[in-house]
Structure formats: C-alpha cells, structure tokens
Design a protein around this motif. Structure first.
Motif, PDB file in Angstrom:
ATOM      1  N   CYS A  29      39.405  38.107  32.161  1.00 27.94           N
ATOM      2  CA  CYS A  29      38.022  38.599  32.117  1.00 27.94           C
ATOM      3  C   CYS A  29      37.840  39.952  32.798  1.00 27.94           C
ATOM      4  N   GLY A  30      38.871  40.417  33.520  1.00 27.63           N
ATOM      5  CA  GLY A  30      38.850  41.784  34.044  1.00 27.63           C
ATOM      6  C   GLY A  30      38.187  41.976  35.389  1.00 27.63           C
ATOM      7  N   ILE A  31      37.711  40.883  36.044  1.00 26.68           N
ATOM      8  CA  ILE A  31      37.099  41.094  37.363  1.00 26.68           C
ATOM      9  C   ILE A  31      38.197  41.357  38.393  1.00 26.68           C
ATOM     10  N   LYS A  59      33.251  43.191  36.814  1.00 26.64           N
ATOM     11  CA  LYS A  59      34.258  43.783  35.937  1.00 26.64           C
ATOM     12  C   LYS A  59      34.098  45.297  35.948  1.00 26.64           C
TER      13      LYS A  59
END
Length: 836
Positions: A29-31, A59
């Motif tokens: 999810c890119g966080i 993110k």
C-alpha cells in the motif's frame, strides 16, 4: 519476525538507516515512516502503530519530505536523466526505489575501436600471419598495430587500455616475432610477470595456445610449480617464462639455478602494471633494478596497464626507463550505469538489495568491496537473504578461490562478493552486472569491463557510501568522472631501500664504484656488519642477514603476527594493523566467518589464537587508539591557499588502548568503550604532511567549552580532509592515518605503511583541491548535529570512537583556509592531547 501493515495487513519491512533510525515501509500500500532507533523491534513497531493511529503515517508523505531535503531525486529529474534510453524493468525498479538518491544515470558506450592495417600487411613472420588468419583475425586494432611496431623495434612501451580490449595480443605477437627472429634454444628470451599466481595460471593457456603453433616454448614457474617441473624448466629453459615478482625476488637473492636462467632475459613484460602502487610497487621498482644488474643484455620493458591519470610517468618511475605510451580503447559495447546514494539505509544494505534484485532476475553479478572485512560482511548478510553468493579475496586459500571462480564460470553460482583482486583479467566467464563500492573512476571502468565482456549489454551500479566523499559525489557527480587514480611508489622509502640493497649484494657482489645513489645505505650496512668489503667488491654477510631477508615481504614492511585456529596456523597479519585487529577479545574476520581472539602474545612471540563465534553474534570490534607524531626531517614546505604545509619524515608512537563493540551494519556507531589491561605499544617511521589550521575564533567566542570546541574542530577537519581527499589521491585514504594535536591547530596526515608509501605525497601535491572539496562536504551536508555525521565528519577508522568532533568549528576552520588566512607550522606542546 513478521509484522502486519495496519492499513492493508501485508508484511511490512523494518530496516536500520545509516544514521541509526528505523525505516518502516509496506510494499503493497506504500505507507512508510521513520522512527527513532531501538534494539527492540517490537518497540519500533509499536511506535509506528501509535503514529499511524494519530494520522502521522501516510502514503508518500515521507517521500515528499525526503525530496525537499534532497535525500530523494524527483521522478521528473530521473525521467530527464533516462531521456530516450530504453530501460528494462530491473533498472526501472532500482531507479524508482524511493530508498536511494539517483546521483547519475547514463549509458556508457564504447564506440568501435579504430582499426589498423591488414594482418598480411604488417610484415610479421609468415607463421604468425598464417595462424592469425586461421583464427579469423584479418586485421588488428590500431593500438595493437602501433604496439607491435614499437615493441618489434625494441622500444620500451606502456600499453594503456581497459579490460578485454586485446592488450595481451598487443604484446604477445611482437614478443613471438622477436623470438622467431633472434631465437636461441637453451635460454629464456622473455619474462611475463603477473601480480598474482591465479592470473598467471589463467593467462597461461591463452599464451601457450598461440606460442605452441609457432614452435615457441612457454612455462609457468611460481610457488605452485611442482619440484619435477622446476627441474625440467631449469634443464630445458622455455623461450617465454611466466612468473611473478615474488619469485624473481626470492630466487635472485638466493642465487638458485632458476636465477641463472634470468640472465639471458631480453624482454620483461609486466601485465596489470597499475597494481604495483604503494609499498609493493616500491619493492617491484628495486626488483626490476636488480634484474637489470644480473642480465647480460639490455632488457626491453613492456607494460600493460588499465587507464591511469599518469600511466607513462608512473611506469617510467617503476622501471627506471623512458617509456612510450600507446593508448588503446575498449571493445564496442554498452553498459547501463547508475550512481546511487543510500538515503534510507546503509551502503552495504544498498549493495545487498541490488544484488538480490539482479540475481533474482538470473543476472550473474560481481559485487566489489574495498576491503577484506567488507567483502566478508556483505556475503554473510546476503546469505541470510537467501542470495547465492560466495567470497573471493586475497588471504583465502588458492584452492577455495579457484573453486569460487569455477562455480561462477559454470553458472553454478549467481554472485561473488570480492575485493579488487578480481579487477584483474582472471576469466570468470559471462558477467551480467557489476555492483561496486566507491572507487576511482578508472578502476570502476576496469570493473565495469567485466559486465559486457562477451559483447552483451551490461549493468553497473556504483553504490555510494555513508561517508564524506560519497556525499560530495551525490552533489557533484560529474566530478567523479574527473578524479582519475593517482598511482604512487616511493623509491626513497628508507626501509625498502635498506632491505633491497642487501638483496642486490646477494644477487651479485657490488663493485665499489657501483650504486652510488645507495652509497650511504651501503656504508651503514658495512658498519653494521651486514655487508663486508672483499678486495674491490662488497659482498653480503649471509650468516647475519639470511634470516632478515627471509622474513622480509615485498608486499608489506614489518613483522607479522601469526594467527592460530585449532592449533594450526590459519593466517597472519602485518604490524601495526595487527594490534588493532587481533588484540585480546577482538572479533576477526576470516573466510566468511567471525572469530574471537582468545589469546594474544605481543611483543615477545607475536601470535594470536582465535575461536569461532556463533552466527547470530551481533557485534564486531573497532580499536581505540592514541598516537603521537614527531617530525624528524622536513623534505619540503609550501603555502596552500594561505596555510603552511610541509612534507616530512615522521616518527609515530602508536597505542591501542581498547576497543568498542560495533553492531553489524552500524560502522559509525559509538559503542561502549572497553579498555585493555595493558595498552599495546608500537612505534614506526613513515612519511606524511603537517599543516597548521587557523583558529575558529567565532565559534570559540560563542562557546562556554572553548578548548573542547577548538580541539574538536581540528579533529573534525583532520577526518574530513582525509576522507574528502580519497579519490583525489586515487582512493588512498585507507592508506593514510591522521592526528590532530589538541588545541595547537597542528594536523598530521601520514602514510600507514612503515617508511612511507607515497600516498601522503600524492595528497601534498593536490592539497588545495583536497581543502576545497573538504569545505564543500561540510557545507553541503544537511545534518544539524553539532558533531556532524557519517556523511561529513565521522570516520569508520577513528581511534577516538568518533568523539571530540565539532562540525561547525571545522566549517569555520575550512572557510578561513579558503579565504586565504595565513598560518605557519609551530612546535607542539607536551600537554596537547592527540586525537586520531
């Protein structure tokens, strides 16, 4: 341990950064986030969850901040770098990783080298022409044609060209031509010298295949040659003898049957001549001089070298002869090149991550490290990530190294973690990718030459480090390509001269009117009884000097400490570095494993006993040292900008006081100090520079701890000048030591090799450039720490545990130097505290 992402429940990654923070990220999810370092990973995860619950983790939020701080390059700038070039998915993944700053991306292209005339028009012996035509070689490269012409005419020649460019053919063809013309059975005509036995054995089949077709005999004579083969070589000498300088040195001074073969030598070919730098090169200079003394005829010299800033001048000093340089070029090919700066992890973590991505895509990869310890650490940590990798470095058994080469060549090994030994021309088969730590650009090109040796497109990644020079190249990538290596030897090293003059007398007695340049050394040896006069000659006192010469190593000076494992000798380490690496309770690296020193006998018996430590043991050791310099002789003085700098002979008194336990992967961390019961003492004479830094008066006036701020500023200046001068002096910073003396402003930078290696001389000659670069490093470092950080003032070799450092004091000192403030060298005070 697996931790779930609080947003998407995927597995998150937790990594330590270079400056002891923890980077937490989720690939799905890119966080991501940065939190303070903790030994307890559970605490790190809980802090991350707390920040997530408070809405502080988003993110891309971290990326935006890192871009603003200059720690990540915006995608638009990366796209601009790539331009019209087509890149594959691996390169794209690496360039857009959001963990590293992309300092440079380019396609390195070699155009087709200029062609020379047709083979049939070269005027070669008919048998040579016929054989070349049979091999499908109808014309040669222009540099090969030039080399063949000049060598055939008897000129001393330096052939400068990259790896796999055809250097061997450029000297082999004219040597065979000369032998065919002046052939004399029963005598050695040419000696081919290689820096290692492994390279000799690797090149032998190639040379033999060509020579045998011409009726020319070729043999290898080295430490691995069997007794029966040795006797056969002496009984029936080959036309071409392949060996190394260690063998020449040993047999000449022992006056063996082999040494008598050398007297007929007409041509000495020295391949990989750029290797003979420092102490080794200084010894080789004398061995060449000794060979000339015993030869009946004039010896012609041919050198093959990688690209250097000063190949002709260097070889003229090495061989003591005027040389003609012939410039070659690499074979046609393309290599994708990226210079990466590790923003969110360490240099080693970056190199491992690159290796993992490349090998996962079935790309055979060579990973170059700049030290034994780093090659071992990288392989050890890479194996934990299931990377198929093995170590290849000097100091490992020859059989082990050959097995690694064979497995890689046969595609049974995906990656090699190696030291500069594999920069040389050993054939390890196809190589797709090269990952390298920071080195001079000409050596990088040598390494990159591996990546497309068979004509395919290659990949090369320069992994910058968490150190001052890397930060400089992050901000000034174009300067990297201007900083070619400075090779150096020091024929005036008094210790090398002392031993080599004794060896000369053993090779062949010295006439009283000979070797006037060594008159004082000869006179002193006679006084000490090492040499004696006999009629009109000077001869050796073998009973007195035989042991002394037998213990002497041409690859280093000084005594060694023997290392024992399970009651068997497992290696040795030269002094004084042995004191720092083998003191009681030190962690020592050997062949991919770590060992603890359980017993250390010094100075009487000089040995260390080691035992293996558990694989999960988290530490290694760094020594705590103290040094005191004394100027014995000033050779030269000059002003650099406004400050006075002197090149001089120094006496260094060294103490190893204790050590710190450093966590693996945290080279710059300040561990807990542990002091030895009795400090280890060693003193030696070397060469170095001294300069008097101006006082940082503004910082001093603002501070309550005036002496601390001043002394710490000089100490930080010493660090950054050594580290910042690294590529200017040809990557010589690891050969240099440094001392700042309390609040005196005196800073000493010296050759770590006993007697001097030439590294400090290279710095003396380029000192203004080193000072300017040092100022840029401190000015451009974004850290706000008073002491600085690993990217400006810290040094992994600091003997004071990176304490007593003041970034802003050093910044003022370097600004004052840059403005032209004048100083003169003064005498140190007895109460000055040395910081190293």
């Amino acid at each position: 341990m697996k931790f779930p992402c609080p947003k998407c429940k995927s597995k998150i990654e937790i990594q330590k950064t270079f400056n002891k923070k923890m980077h937490i990220s989720c690939k799905e999810c890119g966080i991501e986030d940065l939190v303070e370092f903790s030994e307890n990973v559970d605490e790190v995860f809980l802090e991350f969850l707390s920040r997530f619950d408070r809405g502080l983790v988003t993110k891309g939020g971290l990326v935006k901040g890192l871009k603003e701080e200059g720690m990540l390059r915006p995608e638009s700038e990366i796209r601009e770098m790539i331009g019209e070039n087509k890149i594959d998915s691996i390169t794209r993944q690496i360039l857009y990783s959001k963990k590293d700053y992309v300092a440079q991306y380019k396609i390195l292209s070699n155009p087709e080298p200029a062609m020379g005339c047709k083979v049939k028009d070269l005027g070669l012996d008919a048998a040579i022409t016929k054989h070349l035509m049979k091999l499908g070689i109808k014309e040669l490269y222009r540099f090969q044609e030039e080399a063949i012409g000049e060598i055939s005419a008897g000129e001393n020649v330096v052939i400068e060209a990259p790896t796999a460019s055809g250097k061997t053919e450029a000297f082999l063809i004219p040597v065979i031509q000369r032998i065919k013309k002046d052939i004399t059975d029963g005598s050695v005509f040419a000696i081919f010298v290689y820096p290692t036995k492994a390279l000799s054995r690797d090149q032998y089949p190639k040379i033999l295949e060509f020579a045998e077709k011409m009726g020319i005999r070729v043999r290898v004579f080295d430490g691995d040659t069997e007794p029966g083969e040795r006797r056969e070589i002496i009984r029936n000498p080959p036309h071409i003898l392949i060996t190394n300088f260690d063998v020449l040195h040993y047999h000449m001074w022992h006056k063996t049957g082999f040494s008598s073969l050398l007297r007929t030598t007409r041509i000495l070919v020295t391949d990989e001549a750029h290797v003979y730098s420092g102490i080794f090169g200084t010894n080789v200079h004398y061995i060449i001089k000794r060979l000339k003394r015993i030869c009946a005829n004039r010896v012609q010299f041919v050198a093959a070298s990688a690209t250097l800033d000063d190949a002709k001048e260097f070889c003229q000093q090495l061989f003591g002869e005027k040389m003609l340089k012939i410039q070659g070029s690499g074979r046609r090919g393309q290599t994708e090149f990226a210079m990466l700066f590790p923003s969110l992890h360490t240099q080693r973590a970056l190199m491992i991550e690159l290796t993992k991505k490349l090998t996962k895509s079935n790309h055979k990869t060579m990973v170059f490290n700049n030290s034994h310890r780093n090659s071992e650490l990288l392989a050890m940590q890479a194996k934990k990530q299931k990377i198929d990798i093995m170590v290849h470095r000097a100091g490992l058994m020859a059989g082990y190294r050959r097995a690694v080469e064979k497995r890689f060549k046969e595609n049974r090994l995906q990656a090699i973690s190696c030291t500069p030994t594999l920069e040389l021309g050993i054939d390890v088969g196809n190589v797709d990718c090269v990952v390298s730590s920071t080195i001079p650009v000409n050596r990088l090109i040598q390494r990159i030459g591996r990546a497309a040796r068979k004509g395919q497109r290659g990949y090369a990644f320069l992994a910058l480090g968490n150190d001052p020079i890397s930060q400089y190249y992050k901000n000034h990538p174009d300067d990297y390509f201007e900083d070619t290596e400075k090779t150096y030897i020091d024929p005036k090293n008094p210790f090398v001269e002392e031993f080599q003059v004794l060896a000369m007398a053993c090779d062949k007695s010295i006439s009283k009117h000979e070797l006037q340049e060594h008159h004082q050394v000869i006179k002193e040896h006679i006084r000490q009884g090492n040499l004696r006069e006999s009629k009109s000659r000077i001869i050796p006192n073998l009973d007195k000097i035989k042991t002394m010469l037998s213990e002497y190593s041409i690859r280093g000076i000084g005594e060694s400490v023997d290392i024992f494992l399970d009651a068997r000798k497992a290696g040795d380490r030269i002094l004084p570095i042995a004191l720092e690496e083998l003191h009681k309770d030190a962690i020592y690296f050997l062949a991919g494993s770590r060992y603890k020193v359980t017993e250390f006998d010094y100075p009487e018996k000089k040995y260390a006993v080691i035992k293996r430590v558990p694989r999960d043991y988290p530490y290694y050791t760094r020594s705590l040292t103290e040094e005191w310099p004394t100027i014995e002789t000033v050779f030269e003085k000059r002003n650099a900008k406004g400050i006075q700098v002197a090149f001089c002979k120094l006496h260094i008194e060294k103490k190893v006081l204790g050590y710190v336990n450093a966590e693996l992967g945290q080279e710059f961390s300040q561990g807990e100090k542990i002091f030895l019961d009795t400090p280890l003492l060693y003193d030696f004479v070397t060469k170095g520079i001294v300069f008097h830094a101006p006082r940082p008066l503004e910082i001093i006036s603002e501070s309550e701890e005036k002496q601390y701020v001043e002394a710490s500023g000089y100490h930080a200046t010493e660090h950054v000048v050594i580290e910042g001068s690294n590529m200017i002096t040809g990557g010589a910073s690891q050969d240099l030591g440094g001392i700042s003396l309390g609040t005196s402003g005196l800073i000493f930078i010296y050759d770590g090799a006993i007697g001097g290696s030439g590294a400090s001389r290279a710095l003396y000659d380029r000192f203004e450039k080193a000072l300017g670069r040092s100022l840029s490093i401190i000015q451009e470092c974004p850290c706000k720490n008073t002491a600085g950080c690993p990217r400006c003032t810290f040094s992994y070799r600091c003997g004071n545990n990176n304490e007593y450092l003041h970034k802003y004091s050093a910044l003022e000192i370097l600004k004052r130097i840059d403005s032209g403030e004048e100083t003169e060298i003064i005498s140190p005070a007895i109460d000055d505290i040395p910081l190293v």
